[in-house]
Scaffold this motif. Structure first.
Motif, PDB file in Angstrom:
ATOM      1  N   TYR A 142      54.543 -31.945   7.782  1.00 23.12           N
ATOM      2  CA  TYR A 142      53.372 -32.228   8.612  1.00 23.12           C
ATOM      3  C   TYR A 142      53.362 -31.449   9.925  1.00 23.12           C
ATOM      4  O   TYR A 142      52.531 -31.689  10.789  1.00 23.12           O
ATOM      5  N   ALA A 143      54.294 -30.530  10.056  1.00 30.34           N
ATOM      6  CA  ALA A 143      54.305 -29.726  11.279  1.00 30.34           C
ATOM      7  C   ALA A 143      53.080 -28.813  11.325  1.00 30.34           C
ATOM      8  O   ALA A 143      52.597 -28.361  10.294  1.00 30.34           O
ATOM      9  N   ASN A 144      52.573 -28.564  12.512  1.00 29.56           N
ATOM     10  CA  ASN A 144      51.411 -27.663  12.736  1.00 29.56           C
ATOM     11  C   ASN A 144      50.139 -28.107  12.041  1.00 29.56           C
ATOM     12  O   ASN A 144      49.247 -27.300  11.820  1.00 29.56           O
ATOM     13  N   ALA A 145      50.054 -29.364  11.673  1.00 30.03           N
ATOM     14  CA  ALA A 145      48.841 -29.806  10.983  1.00 30.03           C
ATOM     15  C   ALA A 145      47.841 -30.326  12.003  1.00 30.03           C
ATOM     16  O   ALA A 145      47.827 -31.511  12.304  1.00 30.03           O
ATOM     17  N   SER A 146      47.030 -29.423  12.526  1.00 30.20           N
ATOM     18  CA  SER A 146      46.038 -29.855  13.516  1.00 30.20           C
ATOM     19  C   SER A 146      44.915 -30.600  12.804  1.00 30.20           C
ATOM     20  O   SER A 146      44.455 -30.198  11.740  1.00 30.20           O
ATOM     21  N   LYS A 147      44.519 -31.668  13.410  1.00 27.15           N
ATOM     22  CA  LYS A 147      43.510 -32.531  12.797  1.00 27.15           C
ATOM     23  C   LYS A 147      42.120 -31.895  12.799  1.00 27.15           C
ATOM     24  O   LYS A 147      41.188 -32.397  12.167  1.00 27.15           O
ATOM     25  N   ASP A 148      41.990 -30.806  13.541  1.00 21.91           N
ATOM     26  CA  ASP A 148      40.663 -30.205  13.697  1.00 21.91           C
ATOM     27  C   ASP A 148      40.188 -29.491  12.436  1.00 21.91           C
ATOM     28  O   ASP A 148      38.995 -29.381  12.182  1.00 21.91           O
ATOM     29  N   GLU A 149      41.157 -29.020  11.696  1.00 19.98           N
ATOM     30  CA  GLU A 149      40.765 -28.176  10.566  1.00 19.98           C
ATOM     31  C   GLU A 149      40.255 -28.983   9.372  1.00 19.98           C
ATOM     32  O   GLU A 149      40.409 -30.195   9.302  1.00 19.98           O
ATOM     33  N   SER A 150      39.685 -28.267   8.458  1.00 19.91           N
ATOM     34  CA  SER A 150      39.154 -28.900   7.251  1.00 19.91           C
ATOM     35  C   SER A 150      40.292 -29.509   6.442  1.00 19.91           C
ATOM     36  O   SER A 150      41.449 -29.120   6.586  1.00 19.91           O
ATOM     37  N   LEU A 151      39.928 -30.474   5.606  1.00 23.54           N
ATOM     38  CA  LEU A 151      40.922 -31.121   4.777  1.00 23.54           C
ATOM     39  C   LEU A 151      41.632 -30.093   3.911  1.00 23.54           C
ATOM     40  O   LEU A 151      42.847 -30.171   3.701  1.00 23.54           O
ATOM     41  N   GLU A 152      40.900 -29.126   3.442  1.00 19.98           N
ATOM     42  CA  GLU A 152      41.538 -28.105   2.607  1.00 19.98           C
ATOM     43  C   GLU A 152      42.611 -27.341   3.376  1.00 19.98           C
ATOM     44  O   GLU A 152      43.707 -27.113   2.862  1.00 19.98           O
ATOM     45  N   LEU A 153      42.285 -26.973   4.591  1.00 25.09           N
ATOM     46  CA  LEU A 153      43.261 -26.210   5.374  1.00 25.09           C
ATOM     47  C   LEU A 153      44.487 -27.046   5.736  1.00 25.09           C
ATOM     48  O   LEU A 153      45.611 -26.555   5.716  1.00 25.09           O
ATOM     49  N   VAL A 154      44.240 -28.298   6.082  1.00 22.64           N
ATOM     50  CA  VAL A 154      45.375 -29.184   6.382  1.00 22.64           C
ATOM     51  C   VAL A 154      46.246 -29.341   5.137  1.00 22.64           C
ATOM     52  O   VAL A 154      47.473 -29.226   5.193  1.00 22.64           O
ATOM     53  N   PHE A 155      45.577 -29.579   4.026  1.00 21.97           N
ATOM     54  CA  PHE A 155      46.310 -29.753   2.768  1.00 21.97           C
ATOM     55  C   PHE A 155      47.111 -28.494   2.435  1.00 21.97           C
ATOM     56  O   PHE A 155      48.279 -28.572   2.049  1.00 21.97           O
ATOM     57  N   LYS A 156      46.477 -27.360   2.628  1.00 20.42           N
ATOM     58  CA  LYS A 156      47.175 -26.115   2.319  1.00 20.42           C
ATOM     59  C   LYS A 156      48.367 -25.904   3.249  1.00 20.42           C
ATOM     60  O   LYS A 156      49.409 -25.389   2.829  1.00 20.42           O
ATOM     61  N   SER A 157      48.197 -26.321   4.474  1.00 16.65           N
ATOM     62  CA  SER A 157      49.302 -26.206   5.423  1.00 16.65           C
ATOM     63  C   SER A 157      50.483 -27.060   4.979  1.00 16.65           C
ATOM     64  O   SER A 157      51.641 -26.622   5.000  1.00 16.65           O
ATOM     65  N   ILE A 158      50.187 -28.280   4.546  1.00 15.95           N
ATOM     66  CA  ILE A 158      51.255 -29.158   4.062  1.00 15.95           C
ATOM     67  C   ILE A 158      51.923 -28.553   2.828  1.00 15.95           C
ATOM     68  O   ILE A 158      53.146 -28.502   2.711  1.00 15.95           O
ATOM     69  N   TYR A 159      51.088 -28.080   1.935  1.00 13.32           N
ATOM     70  CA  TYR A 159      51.577 -27.446   0.708  1.00 13.32           C
ATOM     71  C   TYR A 159      52.504 -26.278   1.038  1.00 13.32           C
ATOM     72  O   TYR A 159      53.638 -26.206   0.551  1.00 13.32           O
ATOM     73  N   ALA A 215      56.173 -43.035   0.910  1.00 11.62           N
ATOM     74  CA  ALA A 215      55.016 -42.383   0.292  1.00 11.62           C
ATOM     75  C   ALA A 215      53.711 -42.664   1.038  1.00 11.62           C
ATOM     76  O   ALA A 215      52.735 -41.928   0.891  1.00 11.62           O
ATOM     77  N   LYS A 216      53.720 -43.709   1.820  1.00 14.26           N
ATOM     78  CA  LYS A 216      52.486 -44.188   2.463  1.00 14.26           C
ATOM     79  C   LYS A 216      51.665 -43.090   3.156  1.00 14.26           C
ATOM     80  O   LYS A 216      50.476 -42.931   2.850  1.00 14.26           O
ATOM     81  N   PRO A 217      52.212 -42.341   4.103  1.00 12.03           N
ATOM     82  CA  PRO A 217      51.398 -41.331   4.793  1.00 12.03           C
ATOM     83  C   PRO A 217      50.744 -40.339   3.836  1.00 12.03           C
ATOM     84  O   PRO A 217      49.569 -39.971   4.008  1.00 12.03           O
ATOM     85  N   HIS A 218      51.498 -39.948   2.813  1.00 11.34           N
ATOM     86  CA  HIS A 218      50.944 -38.997   1.847  1.00 11.34           C
ATOM     87  C   HIS A 218      49.785 -39.619   1.077  1.00 11.34           C
ATOM     88  O   HIS A 218      48.740 -38.984   0.886  1.00 11.34           O
ATOM     89  N   LEU A 219      49.995 -40.856   0.654  1.00 11.02           N
ATOM     90  CA  LEU A 219      48.945 -41.528  -0.108  1.00 11.02           C
ATOM     91  C   LEU A 219      47.700 -41.741   0.757  1.00 11.02           C
ATOM     92  O   LEU A 219      46.573 -41.569   0.290  1.00 11.02           O
ATOM     93  N   ASP A 220      47.908 -42.097   2.007  1.00 11.37           N
ATOM     94  CA  ASP A 220      46.776 -42.284   2.922  1.00 11.37           C
ATOM     95  C   ASP A 220      45.974 -40.996   3.058  1.00 11.37           C
ATOM     96  O   ASP A 220      44.742 -40.994   3.042  1.00 11.37           O
ATOM     97  N   PHE A 221      46.705 -39.932   3.217  1.00 15.86           N
ATOM     98  CA  PHE A 221      46.056 -38.635   3.362  1.00 15.86           C
ATOM     99  C   PHE A 221      45.195 -38.313   2.139  1.00 15.86           C
ATOM    100  O   PHE A 221      44.027 -37.900   2.254  1.00 15.86           O
ATOM    101  N   LEU A 222      45.762 -38.539   0.969  1.00 19.30           N
ATOM    102  CA  LEU A 222      45.027 -38.262  -0.263  1.00 19.30           C
ATOM    103  C   LEU A 222      43.826 -39.207  -0.403  1.00 19.30           C
ATOM    104  O   LEU A 222      42.729 -38.785  -0.801  1.00 19.30           O
TER     105      LEU A 222
END
Lengths: 186, 186
Positions: free
Chosen positions: B66-83, B121-128
């Motif tokens: 979850y490092a560098n995951a700015s909330k400003d970006e689109s869900l896709e970009l955040v997801f890709k960052s996590i990936y 798992a909670k944070p990941h599930l929430d995100f999804l």
DNA sequence: ACATTTGTAGACTGATTAGTCAATCACTAT
DNA sequence: ATAGTGATTGACTAATCAGTCTACAAATGT
């Protein structure tokens, strides 16, 4: 009264429950209803037993995967049959499937020769390669394809094992997840 | 000179190389450059050490994801960052990632309480779940989604570890495999 | 019938293991 | 200074383990 078989069956059960480290050969023998020395008559060392158990279990899975795969059907149907067979086998043989995974992510896996691993994967890779050549599957590196499919199946199986689903519900999940996979690779 | 840290580092290395079963505490202590008793001063039992090592390693991974995951970006970009973060971490910390998998498919995993697993798992599930609610992700059961993503990442990581790829090539693979995953779940 | 191999048993061994313990040592607070 | 606390040591132990050995039984071939 096949003792060799009995040893494998018992070892599988114990390894899955307690792990390699916490399953003494004496316990395996005892639970299999044989003497200590008998175990070592059939398997020279504990490592040899573990490796034999893996080979045996893996080959049972492989056999089941390709069962009922008539060559007449479309590649999609054959692929789906393999997919379904694999998950069905994994669900009906949870310990066995779990053992394969446990073994694969343990240092014991390193004891298997690269040639043996290549040989194991060959039929699957050939099948996928044919799919690519026929322009049915995306022209991805076949190794990626193979790994993605394997992981996908492992994932679905984990999900199916996490709860109790009715047979109908289970079939529905398998069908839907197959569609996700198929769309991804074609 | 943090001995606790040193013990974990050494234990990780040895567990990955030899497995839990074949890594005596004496060897860990010796290789960590401390006395036998010191190890048991910090970890009451070998099991406790193994569990602590898992918790420690898993939390390092989660932090990095979850490092560098700015909330400003689109869900896709955040997801890709996590990936991307996850795979990068796994590639840069191969032993650690391997250990997590080794542990997860071993009977030791059963020693972790269901609550702890759910909590993990909670944070990941929430995100999804948020992604589903926003109609970006397909309305699949969130557990399936989670498992499929995890398996996919494990697969890609395995592929990346199977050969030596240049950094550029590696980035390309990550980008392309992300696209496959993204298309599958949206 | 007999000889040779193969299966089975279980007591035994030498090595190894997780964990203990009594004794110092280093450090902090009063 | 001094008392108290936790860190560190390594010898030690009780238990356990993989694998051996000897002896006997069953099967197999001649």
């Amino acid at each position: 009264m096949d003792k060799k078989e009995e040893i494998l069956k018992t070892a599988l059960k114990l390894f899955v429950e307690f792990g390699f480290h916490a399953t003494p050969t004496s316990k395996i023998a005892k639970e299999a209803g044989i003497a200590n020395g008998t175990l070592f008559h059939y398997y020279k060392t504990k490592d040899e037993l573990i490796l034999a158990l893996y080979a045996h279990t893996k080959s049972r899975l492989t056999d089941y995967m390709y069962a009922n795969a008539s060559k007449d059907e479309s590649l999609e149907l054959v692929f789906k049959s393999i997919y379904t067979n694999t998950i069905e086998w994994a669900q009906e043989n949870k310990s066995e499937f779990y053992f394969i995974q446990q073994f694969s992510t343990s240092p014991f896996y390193g004891l298997i020769s690269p040639e043996e691993i290549t040989k194991q994967a060959k039929p699957h890779l050939d099948f996928l390669q044919a799919g690519i050549k026929a322009a049915v599957l995306k022209p991805l590196p076949v190794d990626i394809l193979y790994t993605l499919i394997n992981s996908h199946i492992a994932g679905i199986n984990q999900y199916l094992s996490s709860e109790e689903f009715s047979t109908a519900k289970q079939k529905k999940i398998i069908n839907e997840s197959f569609q996700l996979l198929w769309d991804m690779i074609t």
